[in-house]
Design an enzyme around this catalytic site. Structure first.
Site, short mmCIF file in Angstrom:
data_model
loop_
_atom_site.label_atom_id
_atom_site.label_comp_id
_atom_site.label_asym_id
_atom_site.label_seq_id
_atom_site.Cartn_x
_atom_site.Cartn_y
_atom_site.Cartn_z
N LYS A 22 1.11 -1.30 -0.09
CA LYS A 22 0.02 -0.31 0.05
C LYS A 22 0.92 1.30 -0.17
CE LYS A 22 -1.76 1.77 3.83
NZ LYS A 22 -1.30 2.80 4.22
N ASN A 23 1.81 1.74 0.90
CA ASN A 23 2.73 2.85 1.24
C ASN A 23 3.87 2.91 -0.21
OD1 ASN A 23 1.11 2.95 3.57
ND2 ASN A 23 2.81 2.61 4.46
N ARG A 93 -4.70 10.75 4.02
CA ARG A 93 -4.18 10.89 4.21
C ARG A 93 -3.05 11.35 3.25
NH1 ARG A 93 -2.30 14.59 8.23
NH2 ARG A 93 -0.31 13.63 7.34
N CYS A 117 -5.17 12.66 12.47
CA CYS A 117 -5.73 11.68 11.88
C CYS A 117 -5.69 10.72 13.95
CB CYS A 117 -5.57 11.33 11.14
SG CYS A 117 -3.80 9.99 11.18
N PRO A 123 1.08 16.97 11.02
CA PRO A 123 1.40 17.89 9.94
C PRO A 123 2.13 18.12 8.80
CG PRO A 123 3.05 18.64 11.96
CD PRO A 123 1.68 16.96 11.88
N ILE A 124 2.04 18.94 7.71
CA ILE A 124 3.12 18.58 6.44
C ILE A 124 4.45 19.91 6.16
CG2 ILE A 124 1.28 16.62 5.43
CD1 ILE A 124 0.65 19.72 3.95
N ASP A 125 4.48 20.24 7.52
CA ASP A 125 5.14 21.72 7.43
C ASP A 125 6.36 21.06 6.79
OD1 ASP A 125 5.90 19.57 9.75
OD2 ASP A 125 6.89 21.01 9.87
N GLN A 126 7.70 19.94 6.44
CA GLN A 126 8.65 19.47 6.28
C GLN A 126 7.72 19.77 4.77
OE1 GLN A 126 11.62 19.27 7.75
NE2 GLN A 126 9.47 20.16 9.07
N ASP A 306 4.38 0.94 11.78
CA ASP A 306 2.86 0.69 11.24
C ASP A 306 3.05 -1.27 12.03
OD1 ASP A 306 2.73 2.89 10.13
OD2 ASP A 306 3.09 2.06 8.61
N VAL A 328 7.41 7.79 17.09
CA VAL A 328 6.65 8.63 15.50
C VAL A 328 5.95 9.15 15.53
CG1 VAL A 328 6.98 8.15 12.65
CG2 VAL A 328 8.14 6.35 13.89
N ARG A 398 -8.48 -0.43 4.61
CA ARG A 398 -7.60 0.67 3.58
C ARG A 398 -6.14 0.19 3.23
NH1 ARG A 398 -5.46 5.03 6.86
NH2 ARG A 398 -4.36 5.43 5.21
C1 LIG Z 1 0.93 7.09 3.00
C2 LIG Z 1 2.32 6.28 3.88
O1 LIG Z 1 3.23 6.32 3.21
N1 LIG Z 1 1.76 6.67 4.91
C3 LIG Z 1 3.35 5.76 5.56
C4 LIG Z 1 3.93 7.14 5.77
O2 LIG Z 1 2.77 8.14 6.30
P1 LIG Z 1 4.04 9.34 6.46
O3 LIG Z 1 4.18 9.71 5.00
O4 LIG Z 1 2.46 10.45 7.23
O5 LIG Z 1 4.69 9.97 8.45
P2 LIG Z 1 6.03 10.45 7.77
O6 LIG Z 1 7.31 9.44 8.34
O7 LIG Z 1 5.53 11.86 6.90
O8 LIG Z 1 5.46 11.49 9.36
C5 LIG Z 1 6.20 10.83 10.91
C6 LIG Z 1 6.14 11.89 12.02
O9 LIG Z 1 6.64 13.02 11.01
C7 LIG Z 1 5.57 13.85 11.37
N2 LIG Z 1 6.06 14.46 10.15
C8 LIG Z 1 5.94 14.54 9.27
C9 LIG Z 1 5.70 15.41 8.05
C10 LIG Z 1 5.84 16.87 7.92
O10 LIG Z 1 6.11 17.70 7.02
N3 LIG Z 1 6.05 16.88 9.51
C11 LIG Z 1 6.18 16.60 10.86
O11 LIG Z 1 6.17 16.92 12.31
C12 LIG Z 1 4.72 13.63 11.02
O12 LIG Z 1 3.77 14.02 12.38
C13 LIG Z 1 5.00 12.07 12.29
O13 LIG Z 1 4.37 12.41 13.76
O14 LIG Z 1 5.53 7.04 7.35
C14 LIG Z 1 4.75 6.66 8.11
C15 LIG Z 1 5.90 6.23 9.04
O15 LIG Z 1 7.02 5.22 8.64
C16 LIG Z 1 4.00 5.40 8.55
O16 LIG Z 1 3.23 5.34 9.72
C17 LIG Z 1 2.55 5.50 7.47
O17 LIG Z 1 2.11 4.08 7.19
C1 LIG Z 2 -0.39 4.59 9.37
C2 LIG Z 2 -0.78 4.15 7.99
O1 LIG Z 2 -1.21 4.35 6.43
P1 LIG Z 2 -1.56 6.38 6.70
O2 LIG Z 2 -0.33 7.06 6.55
O3 LIG Z 2 -2.46 5.81 5.34
O4 LIG Z 2 -2.47 6.68 7.19
C3 LIG Z 2 -0.84 2.38 7.67
O5 LIG Z 2 -0.22 2.10 7.18
O6 LIG Z 2 -0.17 2.28 9.57
#
Ligand SMILES: CC(=O)N[C@H]1[C@@H](OP(=O)(O)OP(=O)(O)OC[C@H]2O[C@@H](n3ccc(=O)[nH]c3=O)[C@H](O)[C@@H]2O)O[C@H](CO)[C@@H](O)[C@@H]1O
Ligand SMILES: C=C(OP(=O)(O)O)C(=O)O
Length: 436
Positions: A22-23, A93, A117, A123-126, A306, A328, A398
């Site tokens: 999925k990811n 997301r 969630c 957040p997506i600041d990065q 995960d 994380v 999902r």
């Molecule tokens: C669709 C997908 O691939 N989902 C995976 C992806 O989620 P996702 O890409 O959302 O996870 P991230 O690695 O970005 O997030 C990790 C941490 O960084 C923080 N963060 C992230 C981006 C940002 O701009 N700012 C910030 O603070 C997040 O809140 C979180 O606490 O990687 C996660 C961590 O391995 C997995 O649990 C999810 O299954």
């Molecule tokens: C947290 C997960 O996915 P998503 O980032 O799509 O919510 C996950 O696959 O466990």
């Protein structure tokens, strides 16, 4: 309402095959938007609700998408629209992953703010910091993020404060069509990042360093549709490995890639589980008694968040005290209360959970709080005394294809029913008893 009903007590035996990840597939489908010429053919695509959602996002952006036989074909050669509305981002997301591609292709992207969630504020600041470094102007308002650039994005140096998977992917996609070279420092190293980089390179991109902490992307003028097979899902594989271990069974998880699962394999071995690498997968043999271990979730190659809730299910059955620390996501312990409904001896202390095992697990009606929690509760049901009913299956769908059928194929006593069906089944049993 649908439920999964599990009756505990069966050891699992046999072979189960994992689906495409999925990811990995979600960012790869988002990346198909970068091809202004030719169709992309993505194979080994799992039939998950998240895949249907990302396909809808692409259709809404004016791409042509077909999904049949585990293959997604995308033609993104038409002029693309620029907006991903909230109805999709709310469902999933990962819809924000179209932002990098759209910005690179169109010079403009408008994506609904994802919000938090069940597992954290996320957040997506990065992601946005990367786009800004490449010359985009980013504005947040009215529930949307708008990013715009005059002409093309420009290569830049981006340092991520945390090796975010999504930010690495979004910035990597945006950088493929930028003028000049982009470097991403402290990049995520997950196998799904490598899969995305391989796909982008097949499209004509120049991405180097995937799987290390530094990515180097030399921008090109145009990208083309490409043919790609998605890597196997290491989290689905890990979930079935846990199912084998928790029931003291013997299961070959076909398609599991040991190098993608090294932290999980190491921890399971510490717990006394036998893991054998076979030619086409990983065999897992559960011991009579499991040993307690401590776990800390970390970015790859650390222990994956995960797999945290599935591992919690396994540790509930181990002798002694275990600690799980989640580093994380700040709020990924919602499932703890559900485990407690099954008589689990587990408590939250800050960012850690303390488990005193083995718990005397009892079947109960529990609700999935996210997709991995759904799987973990079902795994717990496999060993709990009596009947466990798991609700909120939209989360499960999902991330897992035919989860209950795959477990039933290994010998689990499990079914998926609609509430009305369950009443009917119970009534049927009552009538049979009366007639006996
Ligand atoms: C669709 C997908 O691939 N989902 C995976 C992806 O989620 P996702 O890409 O959302 O996870 P991230 O690695 O970005 O997030 C990790 C941490 O960084 C923080 N963060 C992230 C981006 C940002 O701009 N700012 C910030 O603070 C997040 O809140 C979180 O606490 O990687 C996660 C961590 O391995 C997995 O649990 C999810 O299954
Ligand atoms: C947290 C997960 O996915 P998503 O980032 O799509 O919510 C996950 O696959 O466990």
């Amino acid at each position: 309402m649908e439920k999964i009903i599990v009756r505990g007590g069966q050891r699992l035996y046999g072979t189960v095959k994992v689906e495409g990840a999925k990811n990995a597939v979600l960012p790869v489908i988002a990346a198909t938007l970068l091809a202004s010429d030719g169709k992309s053919v993505i194979r080994d695509v799992p039939t998950l609700s998240d895949v249907f959602t990302i396909n809808e996002v692409l259709r809404n952006l004016n791409a042509e998408v077909a999904f049949d036989n585990n293959t997604v074909v995308v033609d993104a050669s038409r002029v693309l629209k620029e907006e991903a509305p909230f109805e999709y981002v709310r469902k999933m997301r990962a819809s924000v992953l179209v932002m990098g591609s759209l910005l690179a292709r169109n010079g403009r992207a408008r994506v609904a703010l994802p919000g938090g969630c069940a597992i954290g504020s996320r957040p997506i600041d990065q992601h946005l910091k990367g786009f800004e470094a490449m010359g985009a102007k980013v504005k947040v308002g009215n529930g949307f993020i708008e990013a715009e650039v005059d002409g093309r994005l420009r290569g830049a140096k981006v340092y991520l404060d945390f090796p975010s998977v999504g930010a690495t992917e979004n910035i990597m996609m945006a950088a493929t069509l930028a003028v000049g070279t982009t470097t991403i420092e402290n990049a995520a190293k997950e196998p799904e990042i490598v899969d995305l980089a391989n796909f982008l390179n097949k499209m004509g991109a120049r991405v180097k360093g995937a799987g290390t902490g530094t990515l180097r992307i030399e921008g090109v003028d145009v990208l083309f549709g490409a043919d790609h097979n998605i890597i196997p899902d290491r989290i689905e594989a890990g979930t079935f490995m846990t199912a084998a271990a928790i029931t003291g069974g013997n299961v070959l998880v076909k398609g599991a890639v040991p190098e993608h699962l090294s932290s999980l394999i190491a921890k399971m071995e510490e717990m006394g589980v036998t893991i054998i690498e076979e030619e086409d997968g990983v065999r897992v043999i559960g011991p009579e008694r499991l040993k307690a271990v401590d776990i800390k979730t970390m970015p790859h190659p650390g222990f994956p968040t995960d797999m945290q809730s599935q591992m919690m299910a396994l540790l509930l059955c181990a002798d002694g005290t275990s600690m799980i620390t989640e580093t994380v996501f700040e709020n990924r312990f919602m499932h703890v209360e559900e485990f407690r409904r099954m008589n689990a001896d587990v408590k939250i202390e800050g960012r850690s959970v303390i488990l005193n095992g083995p718990s005397n697990l009892q079947g109960a009606e529990v609700a999935a709080t996210d997709l991995r929690a759904a799987a973990a509760l079902i795994l717990t049901g496999l060993v709990a005394e009596g009947v466990t009913r798991v609700t909120e299956l939209k989360h499960l769908d999902r991330g897992y294809v035919n989860f209950h059928e795959k477990l039933a194929g290994l010998g689990a006593d499990i079914e998926r029913v609609k509430e009305a069906d369950e009443t009917f089944i119970e009534l049927g049993k009552y009538v049979t008893d009366l007639n006996a």
